[in-house]
Design a protein around this motif. Structure first.
Motif, mmCIF file in Angstrom:
data_model
loop_
_atom_site.group_PDB
_atom_site.id
_atom_site.type_symbol
_atom_site.label_atom_id
_atom_site.label_comp_id
_atom_site.label_asym_id
_atom_site.label_seq_id
_atom_site.Cartn_x
_atom_site.Cartn_y
_atom_site.Cartn_z
ATOM 1 N N PHE A 82 35.984 50.432 62.830
ATOM 2 C CA PHE A 82 35.579 51.235 61.681
ATOM 3 C C PHE A 82 34.414 50.572 60.954
ATOM 4 C CE2 PHE A 82 40.156 52.138 62.142
ATOM 5 C CZ PHE A 82 40.110 53.514 62.306
ATOM 6 N N ARG A 83 33.502 51.399 60.486
ATOM 7 C CA ARG A 83 32.417 50.934 59.637
ATOM 8 C C ARG A 83 32.511 51.711 58.327
ATOM 9 N NH1 ARG A 83 28.355 51.551 63.076
ATOM 10 N NH2 ARG A 83 27.551 53.511 62.253
ATOM 11 N N THR A 84 32.344 51.034 57.216
ATOM 12 C CA THR A 84 32.530 51.687 55.924
ATOM 13 C C THR A 84 31.290 51.566 55.046
ATOM 14 O OG1 THR A 84 33.475 49.688 54.913
ATOM 15 C CG2 THR A 84 35.001 51.200 55.989
ATOM 16 N N HIS A 85 31.119 52.582 54.190
ATOM 17 C CA HIS A 85 30.066 52.578 53.178
ATOM 18 C C HIS A 85 30.701 52.992 51.858
ATOM 19 C CE1 HIS A 85 26.922 52.119 56.200
ATOM 20 N NE2 HIS A 85 27.461 53.120 56.875
ATOM 21 N N VAL A 86 30.541 52.180 50.837
ATOM 22 C CA VAL A 86 31.089 52.488 49.518
ATOM 23 C C VAL A 86 29.955 52.455 48.510
ATOM 24 C CG1 VAL A 86 32.721 51.827 47.721
ATOM 25 C CG2 VAL A 86 33.313 51.463 50.122
ATOM 26 N N SER A 87 29.810 53.549 47.751
ATOM 27 C CA SER A 87 28.791 53.634 46.717
ATOM 28 C C SER A 87 29.423 54.279 45.487
ATOM 29 C CB SER A 87 27.588 54.455 47.195
ATOM 30 O OG SER A 87 26.630 54.594 46.163
ATOM 31 N N GLY A 88 29.772 53.444 44.521
ATOM 32 C CA GLY A 88 30.455 53.972 43.344
ATOM 33 C C GLY A 88 31.804 54.547 43.721
ATOM 34 N N VAL A 93 33.820 56.497 55.817
ATOM 35 C CA VAL A 93 34.295 55.681 56.933
ATOM 36 C C VAL A 93 33.786 56.290 58.229
ATOM 37 C CG1 VAL A 93 36.311 54.853 58.207
ATOM 38 C CG2 VAL A 93 36.349 54.896 55.704
ATOM 39 N N ILE A 94 33.314 55.446 59.125
ATOM 40 C CA ILE A 94 32.839 55.875 60.443
ATOM 41 C C ILE A 94 33.714 55.202 61.490
ATOM 42 C CG2 ILE A 94 30.882 55.905 62.042
ATOM 43 C CD1 ILE A 94 29.089 55.528 59.539
ATOM 44 N N CYS A 95 34.280 55.986 62.376
ATOM 45 C CA CYS A 95 35.084 55.458 63.478
ATOM 46 C C CYS A 95 34.229 55.466 64.745
ATOM 47 C CB CYS A 95 36.337 56.309 63.685
ATOM 48 S SG CYS A 95 37.381 55.769 65.069
ATOM 49 N N ILE A 96 34.059 54.297 65.359
ATOM 50 C CA ILE A 96 33.293 54.182 66.595
ATOM 51 C C ILE A 96 34.267 53.962 67.745
ATOM 52 C CG2 ILE A 96 31.485 52.938 67.827
ATOM 53 C CD1 ILE A 96 31.446 52.151 64.310
ATOM 54 N N LEU A 97 34.340 54.930 68.638
ATOM 55 C CA LEU A 97 35.216 54.860 69.806
ATOM 56 C C LEU A 97 34.359 54.504 71.019
ATOM 57 C CD1 LEU A 97 38.109 55.328 70.888
ATOM 58 C CD2 LEU A 97 37.479 57.734 71.216
ATOM 59 N N SER A 98 34.693 53.392 71.697
ATOM 60 C CA SER A 98 33.845 52.869 72.775
ATOM 61 C C SER A 98 34.622 52.694 74.072
ATOM 62 C CB SER A 98 33.257 51.506 72.367
ATOM 63 O OG SER A 98 32.576 51.580 71.145
ATOM 64 N N HIS A 99 33.875 52.754 75.187
ATOM 65 C CA HIS A 99 34.442 52.488 76.505
ATOM 66 C C HIS A 99 33.779 51.249 77.082
ATOM 67 C CE1 HIS A 99 35.046 53.173 80.935
ATOM 68 N NE2 HIS A 99 36.254 53.418 80.481
ATOM 69 N N ARG A 100 34.499 50.539 77.931
ATOM 70 C CA ARG A 100 33.981 49.267 78.454
ATOM 71 C C ARG A 100 32.714 49.442 79.291
ATOM 72 N NH1 ARG A 100 39.453 48.653 81.841
ATOM 73 N NH2 ARG A 100 39.194 50.407 83.271
ATOM 74 N N THR A 130 42.087 53.608 53.797
ATOM 75 C CA THR A 130 43.229 53.750 54.705
ATOM 76 C C THR A 130 43.444 55.200 55.093
ATOM 77 O OG1 THR A 130 44.290 51.804 53.733
ATOM 78 C CG2 THR A 130 45.692 53.295 54.992
ATOM 79 N N TYR A 131 43.334 56.085 54.107
ATOM 80 C CA TYR A 131 43.495 57.516 54.352
ATOM 81 C C TYR A 131 42.475 58.015 55.375
ATOM 82 C CZ TYR A 131 43.451 62.553 53.267
ATOM 83 O OH TYR A 131 43.477 63.923 53.356
ATOM 84 N N LEU A 132 41.205 57.648 55.164
ATOM 85 C CA LEU A 132 40.150 58.110 56.062
ATOM 86 C C LEU A 132 40.290 57.508 57.448
ATOM 87 C CD1 LEU A 132 37.044 58.000 53.688
ATOM 88 C CD2 LEU A 132 38.323 60.003 54.442
ATOM 89 N N GLN A 133 40.666 56.239 57.537
ATOM 90 C CA GLN A 133 40.855 55.606 58.847
ATOM 91 C C GLN A 133 41.953 56.317 59.627
ATOM 92 O OE1 GLN A 133 41.616 51.517 57.866
ATOM 93 N NE2 GLN A 133 39.457 50.998 57.622
ATOM 94 N N ARG A 134 43.020 56.667 58.953
ATOM 95 C CA ARG A 134 44.140 57.357 59.614
ATOM 96 C C ARG A 134 43.689 58.692 60.202
ATOM 97 N NH1 ARG A 134 48.798 60.572 57.921
ATOM 98 N NH2 ARG A 134 48.038 60.705 55.786
ATOM 99 N N TYR A 135 43.002 59.482 59.400
ATOM 100 C CA TYR A 135 42.576 60.795 59.869
ATOM 101 C C TYR A 135 41.449 60.709 60.893
ATOM 102 C CZ TYR A 135 45.543 63.439 56.735
ATOM 103 O OH TYR A 135 46.638 63.998 56.118
ATOM 104 N N LEU A 136 40.540 59.770 60.706
ATOM 105 C CA LEU A 136 39.431 59.634 61.636
ATOM 106 C C LEU A 136 39.895 59.202 63.012
ATOM 107 C CD1 LEU A 136 36.546 58.040 59.533
ATOM 108 C CD2 LEU A 136 36.461 60.178 60.811
ATOM 109 N N LEU A 137 40.833 58.253 63.078
ATOM 110 C CA LEU A 137 41.298 57.782 64.379
ATOM 111 C C LEU A 137 41.943 58.921 65.155
ATOM 112 C CD1 LEU A 137 41.659 55.546 66.391
ATOM 113 C CD2 LEU A 137 43.697 54.785 65.151
ATOM 114 N N LYS A 138 42.754 59.715 64.490
ATOM 115 C CA LYS A 138 43.363 60.857 65.164
ATOM 116 C C LYS A 138 42.308 61.881 65.579
ATOM 117 C CE LYS A 138 46.481 61.923 62.066
ATOM 118 N NZ LYS A 138 47.636 62.652 61.474
ATOM 119 N N ALA A 139 41.321 62.110 64.721
ATOM 120 C CA ALA A 139 40.269 63.068 65.058
ATOM 121 C C ALA A 139 39.432 62.581 66.231
ATOM 122 C CB ALA A 139 39.383 63.303 63.834
#
Length: 237
Positions: A82-88, A93-100, A130-139
């Motif tokens: 996961f990569r995150t950006h917080v501004s105020g 949250v960005i989920c990066i799914l990779s293959h070897r 945490t909320y965004l990571q949960r939903y992003l991983l499933k998506a």
């Protein structure tokens, strides 16, 4: 004057072929992993009383999702981060799914910091992450449709769940401001009226309408039909 060196055409073909092969390996790995991932157990329960009545529903936390999918993804050469950006108050949250073999894909989702309850600023951001990571991983894994239906299921069993008057008014204002087709919006929100939208869906729907408003402000005017297609597509993500 010497011209800049060019990449031989056969090298370009090889690189393109390698990229296509990596993409195919990624797609095959995702398909194989999804075939093995079982229904994720809902291991958390929310149960509380308020002035509106009793609210109760179950959901799977991030740790349970990770425990279920990680061994399977690893067997198929898949990993995520996961990569995150917080501004105020804005959190993305960005989920990066990779293959070897080298191919990767990204899925992102924005939201506002969760200031409900008595959270301090850090806790508000942490809760949203945490909320965004949960939903992003499933998506990202394509599990959202089959295992992210607790909001609608809970609403069906708990009709007392409602948006606050402020939340309903904000959604209605954004719907009007962005010229969104309310009937189509409600159909994709799984509700008969704005007031019946599950409150846990509010942050996501709010952000989709805000994103549409930003797009309208920065781009040339579009027809209402095209604008509706944009927000509906974002709701589906």
């Amino acid at each position: 004057m010497e011209s800049a060196p060019t990449i031989p055409w056969n090298t370009q073909l090889q690189e393109r072929h390698a990229a296509n092969m990596a993409r195919a390996a990624f797609d095959n790995a995702i398909a194989a992993a999804k075939a093995e991932i079982p229904p994720i157990r809902k291991n958390r329960k929310v149960d509380f009383n308020s002035a509106k009545g009793r609210t109760t529903y179950e959901f799977e936390d991030l740790a349970e999702i990770v425990r279920t999918v990680d061994p399977i993804l690893s067997r198929h050469g898949l990993s995520y981060r996961f990569r995150t950006h917080v501004s105020g108050q804005n959190v993305e949250v960005i989920c990066i799914l990779s293959h070897r073999d080298g191919h990767s894909e990204e899925t992102s989702l924005p939201a506002q910091a969760d200031n409900s309850g008595s959270k301090n600023a850090i806790q508000a951001v942490g809760s949203t992450l945490t909320y965004l990571q949960r939903y992003l991983l499933k998506a990202a894994l394509g599990l959202a449709v089959s295992s992210d239906d607790d909001a609608r299921a809970a609403a069906a069993h708990n009709p007392v769940q409602e948006l606050t008057a402020r939340q309903a008014a904000e959604l209605r204002s954004l719907i009007q401001e962005t010229a969104t087709d309310e009937a189509k919006f409600l159909a994709h929100a799984g509700a008969q009226s704005v007031e019946e939208i599950d409150p846990r869906a509010f942050p996501r729907l709010q952000q989709m309408l805000l994103a549409k408003r930003r797009t309208m402000a920065s781009a040339a005017p579009k027809t209402a039909a095209v604008e509706d297609a944009v927000v509906i597509e974002e709701v589906r993500k």
